[in-house]
Design a protein around this motif. Structure first.
Motif, mmCIF file in Angstrom:
data_model
loop_
_atom_site.group_PDB
_atom_site.id
_atom_site.type_symbol
_atom_site.label_atom_id
_atom_site.label_comp_id
_atom_site.label_asym_id
_atom_site.label_seq_id
_atom_site.Cartn_x
_atom_site.Cartn_y
_atom_site.Cartn_z
ATOM 1 N N PRO A 92 0.817 -1.228 0.000
ATOM 2 C CA PRO A 92 0.000 0.000 0.000
ATOM 3 C C PRO A 92 0.847 1.273 0.000
ATOM 4 N N ALA A 93 1.951 1.274 0.759
ATOM 5 C CA ALA A 93 2.784 2.481 0.851
ATOM 6 C C ALA A 93 3.402 2.833 -0.495
ATOM 7 N N HIS A 94 3.940 1.841 -1.202
ATOM 8 C CA HIS A 94 4.538 2.106 -2.510
ATOM 9 C C HIS A 94 3.469 2.429 -3.543
ATOM 10 N N ALA A 95 2.309 1.821 -3.402
ATOM 11 C CA ALA A 95 1.214 2.145 -4.310
ATOM 12 C C ALA A 95 0.812 3.607 -4.131
ATOM 13 N N VAL A 96 0.691 4.035 -2.881
ATOM 14 C CA VAL A 96 0.363 5.424 -2.578
ATOM 15 C C VAL A 96 1.479 6.348 -3.074
ATOM 16 N N HIS A 97 2.727 5.910 -2.922
ATOM 17 C CA HIS A 97 3.874 6.705 -3.366
ATOM 18 C C HIS A 97 3.779 7.016 -4.858
ATOM 19 N N PHE A 98 3.609 5.970 -5.661
ATOM 20 C CA PHE A 98 3.540 6.173 -7.107
ATOM 21 C C PHE A 98 2.264 6.899 -7.511
ATOM 22 N N GLY A 99 1.166 6.545 -6.851
ATOM 23 C CA GLY A 99 -0.099 7.207 -7.163
ATOM 24 C C GLY A 99 -0.068 8.685 -6.833
ATOM 25 N N MET A 100 0.453 9.030 -5.648
ATOM 26 C CA MET A 100 0.560 10.426 -5.235
ATOM 27 C C MET A 100 1.508 11.196 -6.149
ATOM 28 N N TYR A 101 2.615 10.554 -6.517
ATOM 29 C CA TYR A 101 3.586 11.200 -7.403
ATOM 30 C C TYR A 101 2.954 11.591 -8.733
ATOM 31 N N GLU A 102 2.266 10.635 -9.348
ATOM 32 C CA GLU A 102 1.652 10.902 -10.650
ATOM 33 C C GLU A 102 0.521 11.932 -10.528
ATOM 34 N N PHE A 103 -0.248 11.845 -9.452
ATOM 35 C CA PHE A 103 -1.373 12.762 -9.261
ATOM 36 C C PHE A 103 -0.888 14.198 -9.088
ATOM 37 N N VAL A 104 0.090 14.396 -8.187
ATOM 38 C CA VAL A 104 0.603 15.740 -7.907
ATOM 39 C C VAL A 104 1.386 16.284 -9.098
ATOM 40 N N LYS A 105 2.139 15.415 -9.762
ATOM 41 C CA LYS A 105 2.903 15.857 -10.937
ATOM 42 C C LYS A 105 1.970 16.370 -12.018
ATOM 43 N N ASP A 106 0.871 15.660 -12.237
ATOM 44 C CA ASP A 106 -0.107 16.091 -13.229
ATOM 45 C C ASP A 106 -0.783 17.388 -12.786
ATOM 46 N N LEU A 107 -1.089 17.487 -11.490
ATOM 47 C CA LEU A 107 -1.741 18.672 -10.947
ATOM 48 C C LEU A 107 -0.833 19.898 -11.051
ATOM 49 N N ALA A 108 0.475 19.689 -10.890
ATOM 50 C CA ALA A 108 1.440 20.796 -10.930
ATOM 51 C C ALA A 108 1.935 21.112 -12.338
ATOM 52 N N GLY A 109 1.421 20.389 -13.318
ATOM 53 C CA GLY A 109 1.797 20.666 -14.704
ATOM 54 C C GLY A 109 3.018 19.906 -15.173
ATOM 55 N N GLY A 110 3.415 18.894 -14.453
ATOM 56 C CA GLY A 110 4.608 18.141 -14.821
ATOM 57 C C GLY A 110 4.455 17.247 -16.024
ATOM 58 N N ASN A 111 3.218 17.008 -16.463
ATOM 59 C CA ASN A 111 2.983 16.138 -17.615
ATOM 60 C C ASN A 111 2.858 16.900 -18.925
ATOM 61 N N LYS A 112 3.019 18.221 -18.856
ATOM 62 C CA LYS A 112 2.981 19.022 -20.075
ATOM 63 C C LYS A 112 4.304 18.875 -20.815
ATOM 64 N N ALA A 113 4.307 19.262 -22.099
ATOM 65 C CA ALA A 113 5.515 19.142 -22.908
ATOM 66 C C ALA A 113 6.656 19.941 -22.290
ATOM 67 N N GLY A 114 7.881 19.401 -22.354
ATOM 68 C CA GLY A 114 9.040 20.086 -21.803
ATOM 69 C C GLY A 114 9.418 19.547 -20.441
ATOM 70 N N HIS A 115 10.469 20.140 -19.862
ATOM 71 C CA HIS A 115 10.947 19.710 -18.551
ATOM 72 C C HIS A 115 10.362 20.603 -17.458
ATOM 73 N N HIS A 116 9.944 19.968 -16.372
ATOM 74 C CA HIS A 116 9.330 20.710 -15.267
ATOM 75 C C HIS A 116 9.917 20.218 -13.945
ATOM 76 N N PRO A 117 11.172 20.593 -13.654
ATOM 77 C CA PRO A 117 11.832 20.108 -12.434
ATOM 78 C C PRO A 117 11.115 20.495 -11.148
ATOM 79 N N LEU A 118 10.515 21.684 -11.110
ATOM 80 C CA LEU A 118 9.813 22.115 -9.899
ATOM 81 C C LEU A 118 8.600 21.229 -9.635
ATOM 82 N N ALA A 119 7.861 20.945 -10.695
ATOM 83 C CA ALA A 119 6.666 20.104 -10.560
ATOM 84 C C ALA A 119 7.029 18.696 -10.096
ATOM 85 N N THR A 120 8.089 18.140 -10.671
ATOM 86 C CA THR A 120 8.486 16.786 -10.279
ATOM 87 C C THR A 120 9.062 16.773 -8.859
#
Length: 300
Positions: A92-120
């Motif tokens: 569960p902890a690692h599942a939450v880790h990856f899930g939270m990472y992808e969710f927050v990265k998408d929310l912060a704009g990390g999935n848009k084209a280009g590099h987004h070090p702050l978002a990641t």
């Protein structure tokens, strides 16, 4: 060709949200495998770090000595005691880790084209915080069961007893220390990895052997350099099983550091560094190898 590339890019950028369940499942399985395989070494590390009432800890001269003595006097099965807690928590902890990472990265704009070090970076911090919050109670239970002469043979019995005698705080007394330890560990790991990768592979081409060596060295250096914080964390997580009044009343990182420093000096902060390095080096090597493979595959 350009339109085809754009289609591929759009499809790839959508993977984070479309395959969130897959990412969480993969993370859960990876976490369980990583912790379970290295569990006997982790048990030895805990034994070497724990302080006894006299303050001298278990008198093991090294990993081999500890393995030989524990297996001959207590049996090999002892080294696996508490593994159920890791299996129950790591998934569960690692599942939450990856899930939270992808969710927050998408929310912060990390999935848009280009590099987004702050978002990641924000996503990584959020993922670590969530992962440790869920895993910390299981880690406490694990270490209580790993102790010499531990009376606990069941995860549920241990959890119930700790909660009844010490309260909910016992499961999170080491949580701030865990977070504080994660920051330098991650910084040292990334810096060391990039350094050795540049030295061993100046062309920056995909080289499995380079990624394994660099990843293993990065994990070893990061684990060794953060061992003092790990010793303090172990003291806090096992304080309820100690007969020493001072240890039982330790309330946080600074109390733990003072106890360790006063009783054994600088040497006390290096307890268990060898099994800690042996645990992190191979797991980090595999982690970086996988990361480089998938990042290169997606780039192509």
């Amino acid at each position: 060709m350009d339109s085809h590339s754009k289609e591929e890019e759009v499809e790839y950028e959508g993977l984070a949200t479309q395959n969130l369940g897959v990412n969480m499942l993969a993370g859960a399985l990876a976490g369980i495998s990583e912790h379970a395989v290295m569990f006997p070494i982790d048990s030895i590390k805990t034994r070497m770090q724990v302080f006894t009432t006299a303050g001298t800890g278990q008198t093991y001269t090294g990993v081999v000595n500890a393995f030989t003595r524990i297996s001959s006097t207590e049996g090999l099965r002892t080294l696996w005691r508490g593994v159920a807690s890791v299996v129950m928590g790591a998934g569960p902890a690692h599942a939450v880790h990856f899930g939270m990472y992808e969710f927050v990265k998408d929310l912060a704009g990390g999935n848009k084209a280009g590099h987004h070090p702050l978002a990641t970076s924000i996503a990584g911090a959020a993922a670590t915080t969530a992962n440790d919050a869920l895993m910390n109670p299981f880690d406490v239970i694990k270490q209580r069961m790993q102790l010499r002469d531990s009376k606990f043979r069941s995860v549920f019995t241990c959890a119930r007893t700790v909660y009844r005698t010490e309260g909910l705080a016992a499961f999170y007394v080491s949580y701030p220390t865990t977070l504080i330890m994660t920051i330098p560990f991650t910084a040292v790991q990334f810096t060391t990895y990039e350094y050795f990768k540049a030295v061993l592979n100046p062309s920056n081409t995909y080289s499995p052997i380079t990624h394994v060596i660099s990843g293993g060295l990065a994990g070893a250096v990061a684990a060794a350099s953060t061992t003092p914080l790990d010793v303090a964390k172990t003291l806090l997580q096992t304080r309820g099983s100690s007969m020493d009044p001072e240890i039982r009343n330790a309330r946080g990182l600074f109390d733990a550091m003072k106890i360790i420093g006063r009783r054994q000096g600088l040497r006390g902060f290096t307890r268990g560094w060898a099994p800690r390095v042996l645990t992190h080096a191979p797991s980090n090597a595999l982690c970086w190898l996988s990361y480089e493979f998938f990042s290169r595959s997606n780039a192509d």
